[in-house]
Structure formats: structure tokens, C-alpha cells
Design an enzyme around this catalytic site. Structure first.
Site, PDB file in Angstrom:
ATOM      1  N   LYS B 179     -71.091  61.247 -26.643  1.00 46.15           N
ATOM      2  CA  LYS B 179     -70.379  60.578 -25.566  1.00 46.15           C
ATOM      3  C   LYS B 179     -68.900  60.911 -25.685  1.00 46.15           C
ATOM      4  CE  LYS B 179     -68.949  56.085 -25.200  1.00 46.15           C
ATOM      5  NZ  LYS B 179     -67.680  56.252 -24.481  1.00 46.15           N
ATOM      6  N   GLY B 236     -64.480  53.444 -33.532  1.00 46.32           N
ATOM      7  CA  GLY B 236     -63.813  52.719 -32.460  1.00 46.32           C
ATOM      8  C   GLY B 236     -63.516  51.286 -32.839  1.00 46.32           C
ATOM      9  N   SER B 237     -63.467  50.428 -31.850  1.00 47.00           N
ATOM     10  CA  SER B 237     -63.027  49.051 -32.078  1.00 47.00           C
ATOM     11  C   SER B 237     -64.119  48.212 -32.727  1.00 47.00           C
ATOM     12  CB  SER B 237     -62.641  48.403 -30.750  1.00 47.00           C
ATOM     13  OG  SER B 237     -63.803  48.078 -30.020  1.00 47.00           O
ATOM     14  N   ARG B 238     -63.702  47.106 -33.333  1.00 50.38           N
ATOM     15  CA  ARG B 238     -64.678  46.264 -33.981  1.00 50.38           C
ATOM     16  C   ARG B 238     -65.638  45.600 -32.981  1.00 50.38           C
ATOM     17  NH1 ARG B 238     -63.586  41.703 -38.595  1.00 50.38           N
ATOM     18  NH2 ARG B 238     -61.991  43.199 -39.208  1.00 50.38           N
ATOM     19  N   GLY B 241     -68.120  48.186 -31.893  1.00 53.04           N
ATOM     20  CA  GLY B 241     -68.927  48.587 -33.043  1.00 53.04           C
ATOM     21  C   GLY B 241     -69.953  47.528 -33.422  1.00 53.04           C
ATOM     22  N   GLU B 258     -67.162  53.278 -38.015  1.00 55.38           N
ATOM     23  CA  GLU B 258     -65.840  53.104 -38.579  1.00 55.38           C
ATOM     24  C   GLU B 258     -65.119  52.219 -37.590  1.00 55.38           C
ATOM     25  OE1 GLU B 258     -61.819  54.951 -38.678  1.00 55.38           O
ATOM     26  OE2 GLU B 258     -63.196  56.573 -39.230  1.00 55.38           O
ATOM     27  N   CYS B 295     -56.471  54.886 -37.798  1.00 55.34           N
ATOM     28  CA  CYS B 295     -57.314  53.866 -38.432  1.00 55.34           C
ATOM     29  C   CYS B 295     -56.846  53.569 -39.850  1.00 55.34           C
ATOM     30  CB  CYS B 295     -58.773  54.276 -38.419  1.00 55.34           C
ATOM     31  SG  CYS B 295     -59.025  56.007 -38.716  1.00 55.34           S
ATOM     32  N   GLU B 387     -56.374  43.517 -36.920  1.00 55.90           N
ATOM     33  CA  GLU B 387     -55.864  44.873 -36.754  1.00 55.90           C
ATOM     34  C   GLU B 387     -55.139  45.005 -35.416  1.00 55.90           C
ATOM     35  OE1 GLU B 387     -57.470  49.443 -37.197  1.00 55.90           O
ATOM     36  OE2 GLU B 387     -58.631  48.109 -35.933  1.00 55.90           O
TER      37      GLU B 387
END
Lengths: 528, 528
Positions: B179, B236-238, B241, B258, B295, B387
Site C-alpha cells: 500500500k 505508522g501511528s499507534r 497500528g 513499528e 521515529c 509521542e
């Protein structure tokens, strides 16, 4: 009431939810002389706190000491083998001599010694050095206690406090919180007593090994999802495993599960032609030995060729029907077998022999052979892959190699897949595509061999794709590979030489230890 | 409308849910000349079917061919670097020369070449042979396509169709369904075009690389939990994810994430005494370069010693306040930074400088320094570890080593943790316990060095404990280690010699390849 092992001491359980007894499945009666507590949450939380402290202390413990513990423990099990086998026979109905003294205890002892060797050799740490960037990495412990939940069917080799998961977690430097199994609580207690003495005698942190017998389902889920837990190892049923998996994963905890497997066996046409009786005998033994209570028991047998397949199933039927029902571990095991057989019958299988609980004093299930055609199997492949954890197998008659392969394509993840084939001609052509399909559906692919009997060697994979396990990249058996599950990757970037773990310093502290230095394996020191 | 890459051909998207445009964050305007489809489920399902077929075909493809593809792709990216950098600059606001041509493109090309080398050398397969039992195992592909979802901030080095996850999945023999990210759809399309040409030119299965731009959230969750998917890689973002993690894991799919990291930096008292300005300058650069959109950007700085810590935060404040706000990737990125800063302020932090979006035409956020005392931090450590994916850091003033370590104990899992310290006395005593605490909370532990700048070497660990990633045992950067994520363990038990993969036959087909034979590493053949 029997005591639990918390932070290095045997203590009374505080407000247990309930209690239970051991059970003798041969006599079909409870052993009421001892009662075991079902631990409440407070107790488990104390174990986590003590285990976390031990995890931190273990970071500084030399691996030689860990190896020493594993060896001491193994030697002590060896010296108490007779007594352990006797207790386990009473609790499980499995034979003290032929099963425990001759097979499972030697294997358990061997595994602990292999774990000790792996801990000492440090090969599992995979030391890797990029000298110019001064970046160095190795595998190390997880930083929290590993919860190990063992199964009913192996009171020693897979026990939470003595089996493969226990040995690999400890060898990788993690403390263990072990749950015994209600099928053999007293056996597990004896092991925990020996383990704790070994722990004390070598001077490991006292909470390196902690032990309880049982807890309620929701308390177990809370345990495996606690933020301080390092990881979880589980061997058992799919429903229990799935609930634990969900709880642990939602909390971000690695969990390694060995859940269920029908271990498909494909007997191709030429093999049937050449040696059907020999194969039938081997499969019959593999299905019915120890009442079929093995995770690698073949539960699905695909026989290729309509006529030959039917004749083969007749041969199997005769062998199964002449076999006396063995002892099952528990009433709930018998119920689960009946349920799985029911599911397969409902999905269209017919009973050739067996198909009901055994009319014996002991708990048991008649050796059971079911049959279905490939056409019917392909209509409902999922219920027909139900695991019956006992002496039960479903024979599928495949008319030709196309049907054989179509069956293979419908399979879920398994621990093993076996192909019996001829040595020339048609079978050789059919082998490659069938094996390609099976390769990614099973952890271990066999030729001309039954899947029971898991050799604990470094090349073994006792694992496989979901839902046999939770992850296709890990094995529960074989050192050092099984330790990978209970390790984290620790990288050191520009860390001063004297602060590095000895294994990553310029001087290689372990003779013969290969380190990947700047892309090449070497056991040499780095220039200072 | 732009086409998608399905089963080897660029095709029109069928009934896309919607369309979107690229966005130029420097000019703060949509690039309306191209519209990109948001793919509907049917299309993704076709990709899974084609990818599954490719996965099966790849099982028989020699690794030399896979290496050839990776090298060809790398060379083609190299030759089109100027054009790629220009497109990516327009879509991301990152500099074509200083960022892409000088750093990220060379790294991307290097990674692809490292992946090619790893595929050829076959070291990642870890061949293991138990000769007497005739049991042999190696790592191999997963048997289904790997879905790779790349992040916004690295249009090349972490792109789903060219980055580390892509390279490791392919090198391990898996097809990829990539993607693109809506932050750089045209850049991603260019990469996919080059990849597909490389794939065709070497003759890999046509569906080895498939590509789409975007899909709706629920469709993405359906994709990662499809039974035929092999595994998932996500950066990507939490929140995104966590949703993917839940969906994939419920379906039994391995997923590597991650997600987020505040990369704590501890500046101990002696380091502050000896070189506070030098450290402040390094940290300032590490926090604000490329608008802090890394990151591994340090988001939490613990300065030890009340007076010295306050003086150090003054130094940092001056550096931050003099720094012009850079370009952020997107408006949603700016909003997320504002939200994270808001959370930290609410939890008691105060703004020293910045603390609001930049008053520029381009999208940006003012370089922002926040401060709080250790006492206050320890009251609400969770929200204070939010974050902020931008040029934002929180300084915590610790009165003494006890407070420093107390802060360390509250940390969640991170990619990195850094310690700046003196070289003697107090700091040396304090280092060991602090490092022990941090060791199991971060994938990479640094000394006297800022965490940004991830060197792609075999010893790197770009990973760490949850919630930085989903599993502490894996790295997303560094070959061959990163390939482990996209591999299954394949065991062969009694399989006939000519049916074994060449790597496991008696004759070692790869010169210098070490195999673990009966417990010892050797590159020699086995006796026939």
C-alpha cells in the site's frame, strides 16, 4: 491443603477460589488424600512481582550458573525417576515403565541438559558486530517472567515446570511462573520441589522458578496479560489457547501456543500398491498408542485410489477393531473425543469401528476409524478436520491425485504432514505439487514415516502455521531454536567497551563461539 | 484516474470508494493534476488471489533470481534518482538533494542490495541437519503474500513498495501487496512501475509485486486478516497500528509493527558538567532536523541535577527558539503534534518555547521545548510519554540518580534509549542499574550519541518492546535479521534426498554457507 511455590518458599495458598484432587483414570476415582488450591489473583500478582525482580537480577547472572541449575535439576530428576514415574502413573494412567522411565523421563532430562549446553555455548545469542559503526547486538532475556502453561498429556516433557518451554525460557535467562495441570498436580509439585532445591543449591535468584497448580479461567487471562509478564508458553486445547492468545496479544505480550493438529497423512497410490499392510500397521500404532493422546497423532488419513483405498481402510478397520481401548487421561478428554467424533459424523463421515466410549472401568474411548469419500470431504472440510485427542482417525478415499491435492488445499495449519509414496512413475510426478501445497501448511513434512515420536534434535520443528500454533516461525522443541521464542533483540550503539555484555566485547570470551563480525562468522577477537 | 498494479498489469481501479490527490505541504495546496483511487475490497481480494498463486510459484524460484530482481530494481532506482527525488520533494516537502539524493535514496538502494546479497548467500535460511535422525530444517517463505503498509515520513527507505519491509519480505521468497501512503502516492507509483518492470525483466511471477494507493480503514483490516495472507508489515501511528494488530492477530496472522517511540535520552550529572553545550546542540539537531519527523526522534530528555538541568534546559530552549519551523508532511500530522503537546500540558508540562503551529504559509509546527520536574512527571508518566511526531521534546529535571532511575522505570517500550554520562566516579556507579532498567525497555541502547540516524547494518535493531513494536524479538532494519519476520520454519523428516531443497541435501550447494550439522557449524558436504 498443598502449598504453592512463591518467591522461593512453599506457602499456604491465601483464599483459594476452590480446591481439587488428583484423579486416577485407571481406577476412575479421585485421590482424596491431598487437596490442591485453585489460586486467587493476589497470589499470582505476588508471583509476578517476585518474578520481575528475579528477571532483573538474572540479567547479571552468568549463563554458566543458569546451565548449572538446569544440569543439577536434570540430575535430580534422574535420581528420583522411579518415584516420579510412580506418582505420574497414578495421576495419568500412563505406564510408569514403558512410558515414563523408558521414554518421557529420559527425554525430559535430555532436554534440560540440551538447554544447559545451549545456555553455556551462547550460540543462541547470535552475537553480531558492525565494527566501524560500533553497533553490536545479541539476543537476551525478555525482562519479565515467562508464564508457562503445560498440557495434560506429558507430565514431564511438556510440564510447565520441567518441559521444553520451561527449559528454553530459563536457558534464555528468564524466570518462569509455571502452572501445573490438574491432570497431574502432585507430579508437578514434586518437580517444582526439585527445581526449587536446584535453584537454591546453585544460587539463582529465589523467584527464578515459581509454581501454582491451577487458577480460574479469568484469572489466567489476567495473568498472561499483565504488563510485567515477558511472554507466555502454552500447550493444550484450541479453545483454551485461543482465549489466552487474545488476552496476551491485546496486552502486547508474545505468546507461543501449541494448540491442535490433525496431522494429515497422504498414502499415494503406488505406496498402497507396494506396502499397504506395512503402512496400515504403522498408522494403526501411531493412532492408538497411549490412547492416541499425542499432538502429532495422525487424525486424517487420505488414501489414494478408490479400490485400493477402500481395501486399505478395511485393513485399518481390522487393526483398530482388534485393539483394546487404553486409558484416557480424564473424563473431559473422553467427552471432547466424543464431541469431535460427533462433529465429523454430522459432517458426513461414517463409523467403521468404535465410535463410542469404552465399556471399561477405566476412562477410555474405543479405537475409532471413520471414513468418508473425497467428494464428501471437500464439501465440509472444516468440521472434518476436528481434532479428536484420542485413538480416532478419519480415512478419506481419494479417487485420484487431483482429489488428493484438492484435499491438501483445504487443510488448515498443522504440526505435521506426511506423504507415503512409491519410488517411481506416477507418484514421483504427483509428489512435487502435493508437497508444495503441504509445505506451507505444516511445520514438519515427512516421507514414508508416521508423525508421532518427536525427536528432540536441533533440526526438529515442533511448530507450524496457525491454528496449530500461533506463529509459523517458531519451534517448541529443539535447542537452541526453541529459545528464540523467549528472547528479545538487544542492540548496543556506541556503548563503551567495558559496559558491553562480555559476549559483545572485542575479546571473544567463549572459545569457538562464532560471532557475525562485519558480515563474516568468526570466533576471533576484534582488534582492541 | 491513476491505475493500480494487479497481477502484473496496471489496471483501472474498479468502483473505488473515493479518490484523492497528492498534496504539496510547502505550498499548502492539493496537486490536482492526478487523482488516485481508494481501492474497494474486490480489487484487494483479487490481489490476494494473484499473490497466493505467486507465493506458490516462488517456492520453486531459485534465490539467485530473487536477488537478481532486487539488484535490478536497485539499479533502476539509482538511475532514476533525480526524477524520483523531485517528485517526492513535491509530495512531502522534504529536500530533494540533502534528504533524498544524499541520504534516503542511497540508503534505499543499499538496503535492496543487502537484501539481494542475503537472498543469495542463504545464510538467513539457517540450515540445520540432524544426520542420524535424518531430520533437516531451514527457514523458508510463508506461503502467502505479505501485506506491507509504509509510513508517511520515508517515501523511499520505508515505502511499502521499496523499503526495508518490502526488501526483507521479497528476499525471503514472499510476494508483496504494497500500500502506498497518501502522503506520496505518485512517488510510490513511480517505484511500483520500476519494481514491476524489474520483476518482468528477470522473470519472477508477475504478481510478486502488487500495489495500490489507499483503502478505507475497514477494508484494510479485512485485508490483513484474510486467511491467505502470509504476514503483515506496518510502519505508522499507534492508533492505526493497534487496529491492524488486533485484526491480524485475531486471524492468526503474524504482524510486525513499528508504531511509536519517545526515545528517552538520559543526560547524567557528570555529562552535564563536562559538555552540556555539546550535548544540547546534538539533541537540538536530533529533535528538529526534518521537522522531527523521525521515529527515533528523542521526545523525552531527562537532565540530572536540578541546577545543571535547568541551565541545560535553558541552553536547549535558546537553540529551539532560534530555529525556523520546517515543513511538516501534512495537516493531520500538525494536528497530531498539537494534540500530543496538549496532552503533555494537561499532564503538567510547561512550554519553554514554541507550543503552536507555525505562522508560515507551509504546514509546520514551531520547534517546541516543554519542561517538567521529575516529581511531577512521576505522577502522570503515561500522558507525559505521548509521542509528538514533530520538533517537540519534553525535558524532565531529575534532582538525583534515584529520580533518574525512577523515571526510567515508568517507561513503556521504546525503539531506543540513550545515556550520556561522565567517564568516572558517580556516573559510573549509576550507569549499570540505569542501563539494566533501560535494556529491557528499548531495542537499541546508546551511549553518548543521539538516536536519530539508523545505520542499516547487520547489527542494527530497529525494533523494541511493545508498544514501540508488536514483538521485542524482531528488527525492521538490518540484513539478514529483518528477514526472520517474514519466514516460516520448514522441517523435513525422513524426506528423500532428491526431494529436499538443495540447501538441505548432503552436498552443500553454496560455497561457504555454514550449516549446523549435528551440533557443529560447517560448510562441508555430508557423506552421501
Amino acid at each position: 491443603m498443598q502449598k504453592i511455590l512463591l518467591d522461593g518458599s512453599w506457602r499456604d495458598a491465601v483464599s483459594p477460589s476452590s480446591t481439587f484432587h488428583s484423579f486416577d483414570p485407571r481406577e476412575n476415582k479421585s485421590l482424596t488424600e491431598r487437596s490442591f488450591p485453585v489460586s486467587a489473583w493476589d497470589e499470582l500478582e505476588q508471583m509476578i512481582q517476585a518474578g520481575s525482580q528475579a528477571a532483573e537480577e538474572l540479567l547479571d547472572v552468568p549463563s554458566a550458573l543458569i546451565a548449572d541449575f538446569l544440569d543439577t535439576y536434570a540430575a535430580q530428576i534422574e535420581s528420583e525417576a522411579q518415584q516420579l514415574a510412580k506418582i505420574a502413573q497414578e495421576e495419568t494412567g500412563l505406564e510408569a515403565t514403558s512410558r515414563f522411565l523408558e521414554k518421557e523421563l529420559p527425554r525430559t532430562i535430555f532436554q534440560l541438559r540440551e538447554a544447559a549446553k545451549s545456555a553455556s555455548s551462547a550460540r543462541w545469542t547470535e552475537p553480531t558486530i558492525a565494527s566501524q559503526a560500533n553497533i553490536r547486538s545479541m539476543r537476551g532475556p525478555l525482562g519479565g517472567p515467562v508464564v508457562v502453561l503445560g498440557p495434560n498429556n506429558f507430565p514431564f516433557a511438556y510440564n510447565g515446570v520441567s518441559g521444553g518451554d520451561f527449559a528454553s525460557a530459563i536457558a534464555a535467562g528468564n524466570p518462569v511462573i509455571a502452572k501445573g495441570h490438574p491432570s497431574h498436580p502432585y507430579t508437578s509439585q514434586r518437580l517444582a520441589i526439585i527445581a526449587q532445591k536446584a535453584c537454591d543449591s546453585v544460587g539463582l535468584p529465589r523467584a527464578t522458578v515459581q509454581f501454582f497448580y491451577e487458577t480460574k479461567r479469568e484469572t489466567g487471562l489476567k495473568l498472561v496479560s499483565h504488563p510485567q509478564v515477558g511472554a507466555v508458553g502454552f500447550t493444550g486445547s484450541r479453545p483454551a489457547g485461543m482465549a489466552l492468545k487474545k488476552a496476551a496479544e491485546e496486552a502486547g505480550k508474545p505468546i507461543y501456543l501449541e494448540m491442535s493438529s490433525v496431522n494429515p497423512v497422504f498414502v499415494l497410490s503406488e505406496a498402497l500398491k507396494a506396502r499397504s499392510s506395512e503402512i496400515a500397521e504403522a498408522l494403526h500404532l501411531s493412532c492408538t498408542s497411549e490412547s492416541g493422546q499425542f499432538c502429532t497423532k495422525p487424525g486424517l488419513i487420505v488414501a489414494e485410489g478408490t479400490e485400493a483405498g477402500l481395501a486399505f481402510s478395511d485393513e485399518l478397520e481390522e487393526l483398530f477393531s482388534k485393539t483394546a481401548p487404553g486409558v484416557l487421561l480424564s473424563q473431559s478428554g473422553q467427552d471432547a473425543i466424543a464431541a469431535a467424533v460427533g462433529t465429523m459424523l454430522e459432517a458426513g463421515a461414517t463409523v467403521l469401528t468404535g465410535g463410542r466410549p469404552s465399556p471399561t472401568k477405566h476412562i477410555g474411548y474405543l479405537p475409532t476409524l471413520l471414513r468418508i469419500s473425497a467428494t464428501e470431504f471437500l464439501k465440509r472440510p472444516t468440521p472434518l478436520q476436528s481434532e479428536a485427542f484420542g485413538p480416532v482417525a478419519l480415512v478419506v478415499i481419494a479417487a485420484n491425485p487431483d482429489e488428493t491435492r484438492a484435499i491438501a488445499r483445504t487443510l488448515q495449519g498443522n504440526l505435521t504432514a506426511s506423504i507415503f509414496s512409491g519410488s517411481s512413475g506416477e507418484n514421483e510426478k504427483a509428489y512435487a505439487p502435493l508437497a508444495r501445497t503441504l509445505r506451507v501448511k505444516a511445520g514438519r513434512l515427512l516421507n514414508d514415516k508416521v508423525p508421532t515420536g518427536v525427536t528432540p534434535c536441533p533440526a526438529m520443528n515442533h511448530g507450524g502455521p496457525y491454528p496449530a500454533t500461533g506463529h509459523p516461525g517458531f519451534t517448541a522443541v529443539g535447542f537452541p531454536a526453541s529459545m528464540l521464542r523467549f528472547s528479545a533483540l538487544h542492540c548496543y550503539d556506541n556503548v563503551r567497551e567495558d559496559r558491553l555484555p562480555p559476549i559483545l566485547r572485542n575479546r571473544n570470551p567463549i572459545s569457538g563461539l562464532l560471532r557475525l563480525v562485519d558480515g563474516e562468522y568468526t570466533d576471533q577477537d576484534l582488534p582492541a
